[in-house]
Design an enzyme around this catalytic site. Structure first.
Site, PDB file in Angstrom:
ATOM      1  N   HIS A 138    -111.118 -54.407 -82.041  1.00 37.23           N
ATOM      2  CA  HIS A 138    -111.609 -53.875 -80.773  1.00 37.23           C
ATOM      3  C   HIS A 138    -113.133 -53.834 -80.755  1.00 37.23           C
ATOM      4  O   HIS A 138    -113.778 -53.521 -81.752  1.00 37.23           O
ATOM      5  CB  HIS A 138    -111.059 -52.464 -80.538  1.00 37.23           C
ATOM      6  CG  HIS A 138    -110.986 -52.100 -79.093  1.00 37.23           C
ATOM      7  ND1 HIS A 138    -112.098 -51.713 -78.377  1.00 37.23           N
ATOM      8  CD2 HIS A 138    -109.945 -52.087 -78.217  1.00 37.23           C
ATOM      9  CE1 HIS A 138    -111.734 -51.454 -77.130  1.00 37.23           C
ATOM     10  NE2 HIS A 138    -110.437 -51.680 -77.004  1.00 37.23           N
ATOM     11  N   HIS A 139    -113.684 -54.165 -79.590  1.00 37.10           N
ATOM     12  CA  HIS A 139    -115.140 -54.184 -79.434  1.00 37.10           C
ATOM     13  C   HIS A 139    -115.739 -52.796 -79.652  1.00 37.10           C
ATOM     14  O   HIS A 139    -116.932 -52.663 -79.950  1.00 37.10           O
ATOM     15  CB  HIS A 139    -115.499 -54.699 -78.036  1.00 37.10           C
ATOM     16  CG  HIS A 139    -116.756 -55.501 -77.991  1.00 37.10           C
ATOM     17  ND1 HIS A 139    -117.923 -55.113 -78.611  1.00 37.10           N
ATOM     18  CD2 HIS A 139    -117.037 -56.688 -77.395  1.00 37.10           C
ATOM     19  CE1 HIS A 139    -118.864 -56.004 -78.390  1.00 37.10           C
ATOM     20  NE2 HIS A 139    -118.356 -56.976 -77.660  1.00 37.10           N
TER      21      HIS A 139
END
Length: 455
Positions: A138-139
């Site tokens: 996930h960013h």
């Protein structure tokens, strides 16, 4: 229960089924000499029994995930590695086409917020007997630069080295420091922040002067509306290909520009030809958002979270001559970088925020359809390994980044250098970008045209 920085929390807040907010990558490996038919299953079994796990890969949103999960991290003390590290096989005939289709489907699905936000898929069945790993994280946990730096830290330049850590581990665990950095003084941080904020007004004046008086900067909302700037769905297509770095380097030397300028010109030529093919090329030049890492080299390998800026580049797609497009791109990037260098890190981040501010409201119904886009496409050049690397004896053949898309931004081109190659990953909305693989053909054509134009 550490609180999230706003830059990390934002990626969780804007995520939806149509907008997965993870960065990914596809790596290709040649098996080491003597690898048997059970090589990959034995390798996976050995890795999931290990205890070398970076704290970052235990981090998950704090329950309840729909409220506190947007604000704070908690630690998963019972990490199920066999859930996060999965073994898959390609359908016959095991071509790269089947691999890319599988990666496209994996890149389309959301990560489970009740667990640490990452997955890694070990893939066998390629007909040339190579194997692949598709990973996504996930960013909110890592930006693309840090993710690639972390991956490089698990590899070795020695083909005989069999002590490489797993993709979620670390070669040099750091004790007593969080993410490899000593705690910062709250008062010292506040003092530096107020000092930088005091310079915002003169910095804003310099930027405005460059943009409106000198006409040297590309600003948001100057980009034309295109078929790429539409509301998107959640399904993705992913395409990938490599080109020799020497070809790009030779063009840069002959033209007196940077290699990144040449890469942007490749993308410009490919986008122009693709849009002509779709009968959708606008009269005005396309504008690219080009991410810029704000980390220093010492921090990037162990840092978590996000620390990236953004500059806008005029791609010159209105010009049919590839040499003229390259000149437009060179001037645009030169002026943007010059302004960036005159700003403090905080001021640069605020300017970057102005460049991408509209993306925050793009999910609001009607915004994308009724406003000009802040830019047309994200093109990111992420630093990669400069020499040949191996993972426990397996030769790294390719690194193909897969990035995020947002409403109004249906296409992303991200690339990295890998020893003597440039590895391109092209991510597109499956519904909005037809025949995505054609962009690879146009990239190849654009490179050849640049070579001819700069002889």
């Amino acid at each position: 229960m550490p609180l999230m920085p706003v830059t990390d929390s934002m990626f969780l807040l804007v995520e939806s089924r149509e907008h997965p907010m993870h960065v990914g990558g596809l790596q290709l490996f040649e098996k080491p000499e003597g690898a048997g038919p059970d090589y990959l299953s034995d390798l996976r079994r050995e890795l999931i029994q290990g205890e070398n796990i970076r704290d970052l890969f235990r981090r998950r949103p704090t329950p309840p995930v729909n409220t506190m999960g947007h604000l704070a991290w908690s630690t998963d003390q019972n990490l199920e590695l066999d859930y996060h590290f999965r073994h898959s096989a390609l359908p016959q005939p095991g071509r790269i086409r089947e691999l890319l289709e599988l990666a496209s489907r994996w890149h389309s699905t959301l990560l489970d917020r009740h667990r640490p936000l990452w997955e890694i898929h070990l893939v066998e069945g390629l007909r040339d007997d190579r194997f692949a790993m598709y990973s996504k994280i996930h960013h909110a946990l890592l930006d693309g630069v840090s993710a690639l730096k972390h991956m490089q830290g698990t590899l070795s330049d020695d083909p005989a080295d069999r002590d490489c850590p797993p993709p979620w581990g670390s070669r040099h665990p750091r004790n007593g420091k969080r993410n490899g950095r000593a705690p910062l003084s709250v008062f010292g941080t506040a003092r530096r922040t107020f000092g930088q904020l005091a310079g915002i007004a003169p910095a804003a004046f310099r930027v405005a002067n460059e943009a409106f008086r000198e006409h040297t900067l590309t600003l948001p909302m100057q980009a034309p509306k295109t078929m790429l700037n539409v509301p998107i769905g959640g399904a993705r297509r992913f395409a990938a290909q490599s080109w020799p770095l020497d070809r790009v380097r030779a063009i840069a030397t002959n033209a007196g520009v940077s290699r990144n300028d040449v890469v942007l010109a490749m993308c410009s030529g490919a986008l122009r030809d693709y849009l002509i093919e779709q009968r959708a090329l606008p009269d005005e030049p396309l504008v690219a958002m080009v991410p810029v890492s704000m980390r220093n080299r010492a921090d990037a390998a162990e840092a978590a979270g996000n620390n990236i800026g953004a500059v806008l580049c005029n791609l010159g797609t209105h010009k049919p001559d590839p040499g003229e497009r390259l000149a437009v791109i060179h001037r645009s990037m030169r002026d943007a970088k010059r302004i960036f260098k005159e700003l403090t890190p905080l001021q640069a981040l605020l300017l970057s925020g102005i460049n991408v501010a509209q993306l925050g409201i793009s999910p609001i119904p009607g915004v994308v359809a009724n406003t000009r886009p802040p830019f047309n496409i994200v093109i990111s050049n992420v630093p990669g390994p400069r020499k040949q690397l191996y993972w426990n004896g397996a030769k790294l053949d390719g690194i193909y980044p897969a990035s995020v898309l947002l409403d109004g931004q249906a296409l992303n081109i991200t690339l990295t250098n890998n020893a003597g190659n440039l590895d391109f990953g092209v991510t597109g909305c499956r519904r909005s970008v037809p025949h995505l693989q054609r962009i690879l053909t146009h990239l190849d054509t654009a490179l050849a045209e640049l070579e001819f134009a700069t002889r």
